[in-house]
Scaffold this motif. Structure first.
Motif, mmCIF file in Angstrom:
data_model
loop_
_atom_site.group_PDB
_atom_site.id
_atom_site.type_symbol
_atom_site.label_atom_id
_atom_site.label_comp_id
_atom_site.label_asym_id
_atom_site.label_seq_id
_atom_site.Cartn_x
_atom_site.Cartn_y
_atom_site.Cartn_z
ATOM 1 N N UNK A 68 -6.267 2.594 -6.237
ATOM 2 C CA UNK A 68 -5.104 1.862 -6.967
ATOM 3 C C UNK A 68 -3.716 2.842 -7.346
ATOM 4 N N UNK A 69 -3.110 2.613 -8.071
ATOM 5 C CA UNK A 69 -1.906 3.527 -8.495
ATOM 6 C C UNK A 69 -2.233 4.209 -9.894
ATOM 7 N N UNK A 70 -1.549 5.040 -10.103
ATOM 8 C CA UNK A 70 -2.039 5.867 -11.537
ATOM 9 C C UNK A 70 -1.312 5.152 -12.706
ATOM 10 N N UNK A 71 -1.952 4.986 -13.794
ATOM 11 C CA UNK A 71 -1.435 4.303 -15.007
ATOM 12 C C UNK A 71 -2.027 4.959 -16.157
ATOM 13 N N UNK A 72 -1.702 5.046 -17.164
ATOM 14 C CA UNK A 72 -2.396 5.503 -18.469
ATOM 15 C C UNK A 72 -2.804 4.324 -19.276
ATOM 16 N N UNK A 73 -4.109 4.630 -19.806
ATOM 17 C CA UNK A 73 -4.737 3.813 -20.409
ATOM 18 C C UNK A 73 -4.372 3.531 -21.845
ATOM 19 N N UNK A 74 -5.127 3.061 -22.763
ATOM 20 C CA UNK A 74 -4.832 2.840 -24.116
ATOM 21 C C UNK A 74 -5.259 3.965 -25.183
ATOM 22 N N UNK A 75 -6.243 4.902 -24.379
ATOM 23 C CA UNK A 75 -6.396 6.037 -25.287
ATOM 24 C C UNK A 75 -5.901 7.264 -24.620
ATOM 25 N N UNK A 76 -4.908 7.138 -23.683
ATOM 26 C CA UNK A 76 -4.147 8.280 -23.084
ATOM 27 C C UNK A 76 -4.823 9.045 -21.623
ATOM 28 N N UNK A 77 -5.719 8.162 -21.389
ATOM 29 C CA UNK A 77 -6.407 8.725 -20.225
ATOM 30 C C UNK A 77 -5.600 8.060 -18.843
ATOM 31 N N UNK A 78 -5.247 8.987 -17.775
ATOM 32 C CA UNK A 78 -4.689 8.638 -16.463
ATOM 33 C C UNK A 78 -5.762 7.796 -15.685
ATOM 34 N N UNK A 105 0.740 -1.270 0.016
ATOM 35 C CA UNK A 105 -0.160 -0.040 -0.042
ATOM 36 C C UNK A 105 0.655 1.072 0.070
ATOM 37 N N UNK A 106 0.671 2.088 -1.050
ATOM 38 C CA UNK A 106 1.683 3.346 -1.253
ATOM 39 C C UNK A 106 0.827 4.469 -0.571
ATOM 40 N N UNK A 136 4.604 -0.380 -5.016
ATOM 41 C CA UNK A 136 3.343 0.080 -4.829
ATOM 42 C C UNK A 136 2.369 -0.527 -5.810
ATOM 43 N N UNK A 137 1.025 -1.273 -5.368
ATOM 44 C CA UNK A 137 0.355 -1.790 -6.165
ATOM 45 C C UNK A 137 -1.344 -1.436 -5.802
ATOM 46 N N UNK A 138 -1.522 -0.766 -4.748
ATOM 47 C CA UNK A 138 -2.736 -0.416 -4.630
ATOM 48 C C UNK A 138 -3.528 -1.186 -3.486
ATOM 49 N N UNK A 139 -5.022 -1.057 -3.531
ATOM 50 C CA UNK A 139 -5.399 -1.849 -2.382
ATOM 51 C C UNK A 139 -7.082 -2.374 -2.926
ATOM 52 N N UNK A 177 -6.694 5.270 -11.914
ATOM 53 C CA UNK A 177 -5.941 4.585 -10.932
ATOM 54 C C UNK A 177 -6.379 2.770 -10.899
ATOM 55 N N UNK A 178 -5.507 2.116 -10.868
ATOM 56 C CA UNK A 178 -5.827 0.777 -11.043
ATOM 57 C C UNK A 178 -4.917 -0.271 -9.706
ATOM 58 N N UNK A 179 -5.427 -1.427 -9.484
ATOM 59 C CA UNK A 179 -4.727 -1.935 -8.458
ATOM 60 C C UNK A 179 -4.261 -3.384 -8.895
ATOM 61 N N UNK A 180 -3.083 -3.831 -8.479
ATOM 62 C CA UNK A 180 -2.773 -5.378 -8.866
ATOM 63 C C UNK A 180 -1.186 -5.346 -8.913
ATOM 64 N N UNK A 181 -0.660 -6.527 -8.681
ATOM 65 C CA UNK A 181 0.866 -6.819 -8.938
ATOM 66 C C UNK A 181 1.173 -6.209 -10.190
ATOM 67 N N UNK A 182 0.352 -6.346 -11.310
ATOM 68 C CA UNK A 182 0.832 -6.008 -12.474
ATOM 69 C C UNK A 182 1.377 -4.819 -12.728
ATOM 70 N N UNK A 183 0.837 -3.600 -11.750
ATOM 71 C CA UNK A 183 1.488 -2.435 -11.748
ATOM 72 C C UNK A 183 2.455 -2.120 -10.751
#
Length: 797
Positions: A524-534, A467-468, A503-506, A536-542
């Motif tokens: 979650x933590x902040x990531x950019x999706x496929x169309x360029x929008x930021x 948890x960040x 950090x990977x979220x809750x 927050x998502x959770x998971x060890x993927x991030x």
């Protein structure tokens, strides 16, 4: 010690700080007969200093940078032998054309040749010669094992001219004649040094009419040579004074010994024209995922290239790849206050490797073949991100399926051994909405939270999640604790994996990030999706992209600051392990929470920061090397200064040791086929210092903590350089897989931190920078062999 301001540095140990030996394996020490070690040592020491003085007075421009000299063996080495309870003394004649030649590597000398009369031609740096001269001056008091290294050596001398040019050929040249000659330089010279020697020789040839250099080149071993028209007097002068010249001879010619034949037309080569990447100076992480749109609004600039495992996967599938890649490029970003990410602020780029089998699935069978293809097509890409995991933990599969899973894990570990790469793997997530039977953190041993196949290996870097930031609707109310969805170790053979975290979220109380179909914000933590929008998502993927990113930054820094040196993957792994920081406080976290943290978060958060901005209160020393086989032992000299030890309040040393051995899935209780053994010695032949730290029978990442207060500094003999002795053992380890033959070479790396563990620490930095050989601690070792360890597949006939 001067109080002048110093710039803190990271220190690198190389060939000048190591020697080679055969490991003792607990066997008996050599039993010598009558040898006057005092007289022998003083004689060798005197000869070394005499050689140094003679070389430095020559006209050779490299006389103060490289020493090329002759090592003369003793006539015989007296040894005691016992037969039928009777002890007698026998004399053994040294032979440098056989096993006795290994003594030079143990002493840190480069063996270049053995002459017809049995003498050895060796190379050393002035710093190494001074160290050896100091050490041999007290040869009678430095221990039997150290004495054994010198037992065959009688003295050192300068190389006589007759070993650089044949007297018989020289006698055939008339005094006023001009002849054509090949002048071959010694090995181990860099481009600048070669240029200096060639210019000096050119000036000498210009002193006489008709003499000149008419050509130059290099052979397959890297030795530089010149073709020149010279007189006998010039040849004699060069033979006498230029120790950077290995040999001079008349041109060698060959005759054709085969029939003339026809030549086939060459096949046409298929080539592709690569578009230069937009940010070609940034490090690269290969993202194995579902794909990132080529024209991505924000990420396109950081795209290194694309690899598609199958033609039908050319289209990207969903946002997952973009979310992962944005974490690789931009790292951790907190956008909860409404701020935006500057698209120009990325510090990594990515290689888009598409290996999906659907929107959310990865084709496991395509992983290893894709790895081999990517390594072949993008040789400079050495860091790989796996933001995926098996749907079911390994222990929940049937026996046959479980073996198939272990085979994949074995292949991944052995791929790392063969190709010297870094693969960061996500620990994986529990099924969405699956609540544990026992409430967090008491769920530590529940089957659904155990690791899957990709996260079980020894040579990979497995990343958990913590948890960040505490969200208003999150399940966990304290920063730094493991994310409740993160899979939990231990790994194969109860190995301490995961070894890192990010950090990977809750999740919410329902163990999901949605409730009644609506997204629960702020988890979650902040990531950019496929169309360029930021988003927050959770998971060890991030979480794992942050680990892969730090590995790439560290590797890139080592590669760019040390031209010509190839940092090993295990070197980066050891450094990250040494400098990782726990995201939680040991004072605040206890009991079941602490146990869960250790099982899930490993050594903590990895960072490359201390490479680019060294800490002024401590000193980090890094070494990498190759062990030739299980009989090889590397002895590394460490700069642990007695003055610092005396003045420091609580001097300590932390060490991280990493290696990447072959593994065998058929022996999961052991897994690795090799085990690194390391001993810290305060003096050659002394007793090893006990340490605290991780202890596992076969895991490939070891950390140790040494309390240097326990060492009685006053009892240490001179010289005061400490030793870190490293070798590997195959005893009590897994057998090698019967399907392949593995190289005996083994890469290994050590990262060491020296520090004073008190409120007002005394920095070791100024003490190290005051060392005479401080200037040599500027680069890692240059391996004498290829660092890719070939794996040869066996077939039955």
């Amino acid at each position: 010690m001067s109080k002048r301001a110093i710039d803190p540095r990271t220190y690198f140990l190389n060939e000048r700080h190591e020697s080679r030996d055969e490991k003792s394996g607990g066997g008996r020490l050599p039993n010598f007969g009558t040898i006057d070690w005092r007289a022998k040592g003083q004689g060798i020491s005197h000869s070394l200093r005499a050689v140094a003085k003679s070389l430095e007075s020559s006209d050779d421009p490299l006389a103060k940078k490289h020493y090329y000299l002759v090592a003369r063996p003793v006539d015989a080495v007296p040894k005691l032998t016992t037969k039928k309870n009777e002890t007698s003394e026998v004399n053994q004649k040294p032979d440098y054309t056989r096993g006795d030649s290994r003594v030079f590597g143990r002493l840190g000398l480069d063996l270049l040749n053995v002459t017809a009369d049995g003498n050895a031609i060796v190379h050393a740096t002035p710093e190494r010669i001074e160290q050896l001269a100091t050490r041999t001056a007290s040869l009678e008091s430095i221990g039997v094992r150290e004495q054994a290294r010198w037992s065959t050596i009688g003295s050192f001398e300068v190389i006589p001219p007759r070993l650089r040019i044949d007297d018989a050929w020289l006698a055939t040249i008339e005094p006023k004649a001009i002849v054509e000659a090949i002048i071959q330089l010694q090995p181990l010279l860099n481009v600048v040094e070669i240029d200096a020697v060639m210019r000096a020789i050119a000036r000498i040839t210009a002193e006489r009419e008709k003499e000149r250099i008419i050509g130059n080149g290099s052979d397959l071993t890297g030795r530089q040579w010149m073709r020149a028209r010279v007189s006998r007097a010039t040849l004699e002068r060069l033979a006498k004074d230029f120790y950077s010249i290995e040999i001079m001879h008349e041109p060698l010619k060959s005759v054709i010994a085969a029939q003339h034949g026809s030549r086939n037309a060459p096949s046409r080569l298929l080539t592709t024209v690569a578009v230069p990447p937009p940010v070609d100076s940034l490090p690269t992480v290969a993202v194995f995922d579902v794909g990132i749109p080529p024209g991505h609004q924000i990420l396109a600039k950081y795209r290194r290239g694309e690899f598609v495992s199958q033609p039908d996967l050319s289209a990207n599938r969903g946002s997952h790849g973009s979310l992962v890649a944005s974490r690789v490029v931009f790292g951790e970003r907190d956008l909860s206050d409404g701020s935006i990410v500057d698209p120009q602020s990325g510090t990594c780029r990515f290689l888009d490797v598409k290996c999906s089998d659907g929107i959310n699935d990865i084709d496991d069978k395509a992983i290893i073949t894709s790895l081999k293809s990517v390594v072949g097509a993008y040789a400079d890409t050495r860091v790989f991100n796996f933001s995926f995991a098996s749907k079911t933990p390994l222990d929940l599969y049937g026996e046959a399926h479980r073996e198939a899973q272990l085979l994949l894990t074995e292949q991944l570990d052995n791929f790392i051994f063969e190709y010297d790469v870094l693969i960061a793997v996500a620990a994986g997530n529990s099924p969405p909405g699956r609540k544990p039977v026992n409430p967090y953190p008491m769920h530590i041993d529940e089957p659904e939270w155990k690791l899957g196949r990709w996260a079980l290996g020894f040579n990979t870097m497995v990343c958990g999640s913590h948890i960040g930031a505490v969200g208003a609707n999150g399940l966990i109310r304290r920063m730094g604790l493991p994310s409740p969805f993160s899979r939990i170790g231990l790994g194969i053979s109860d190995a301490p994996t995961p070894s890192f975290t990010a950090t990977g979220g809750d999740v919410g109380e329902n163990y999901m990030t949605t409730e009644n179909g609506n997204t629960i914000g702020g988890l979650g933590v902040w990531c950019c999706n496929e169309i360029g929008q930021w988003e927050d998502h959770s998971g060890t993927s991030y979480s794992v992209p942050l680990l892969a990113r730090e590995a790439a930054l560290a590797l890139h820094h080592l590669q760019t600051t040390q031209p010509g040196v190839r940092p090993f993957a295990v070197t980066v792994r050891a450094f990250l392990a040494l400098t990782a920081t726990l995201p939680y406080s040991l004072e605040d976290v206890t009991g079941p929470e602490l146990k869960l943290c250790k099982r899930t978060l490993g050594l903590g958060v990895a960072s490359s920061e201390k490479l680019t901005n060294p800490d002024s209160n401590n000193a980090i020393v890094i070494w990498q090397g190759i062990l030739n086989d299980s009989s090889d032992l590397a002895s590394i000299e460490l700069p642990i200064l007695r003055d610092w030890l005396k003045l420091a309040t609580k001097p300590r040393m932390r060490a991280a040791i990493a290696y990447d051995p072959p593994v065998n899935h058929a022996v999961p209780a052991v897994w690795a086929c090799r085990k690194i053994q390391a001993v810290l010695l305060p003096c050659p032949g002394g007793t090893g210092i006990r340490a605290k730290g991780t202890s596992h029978r076969s895991y490939t990442l070891v950390t140790r903590d040494y309390d240097l207060q326990t060492v009685d500094v006053s009892q240490l003999p001179a010289p005061e350089n400490w030793r870190f002795e490293i070798n590997y053992s195959e005893q009590d380890m897994a057998e090698y897989p019967p399907t392949a033959t593995f190289s005996p070479l083994q890469r290994v790396a050590v990262a060491i931190e020296l520090f004073d563990d008190c409120e007002l620490p005394l920095s070791p930095q100024p003490f190290i920078q005051a060392l005479p050989n401080f200037v040599t601690m500027n680069r890692l070792s240059l391996p004498p062999v290829l660092t890719v360890a070939p794996v040869i597949l066996r077939s039955r006939t």
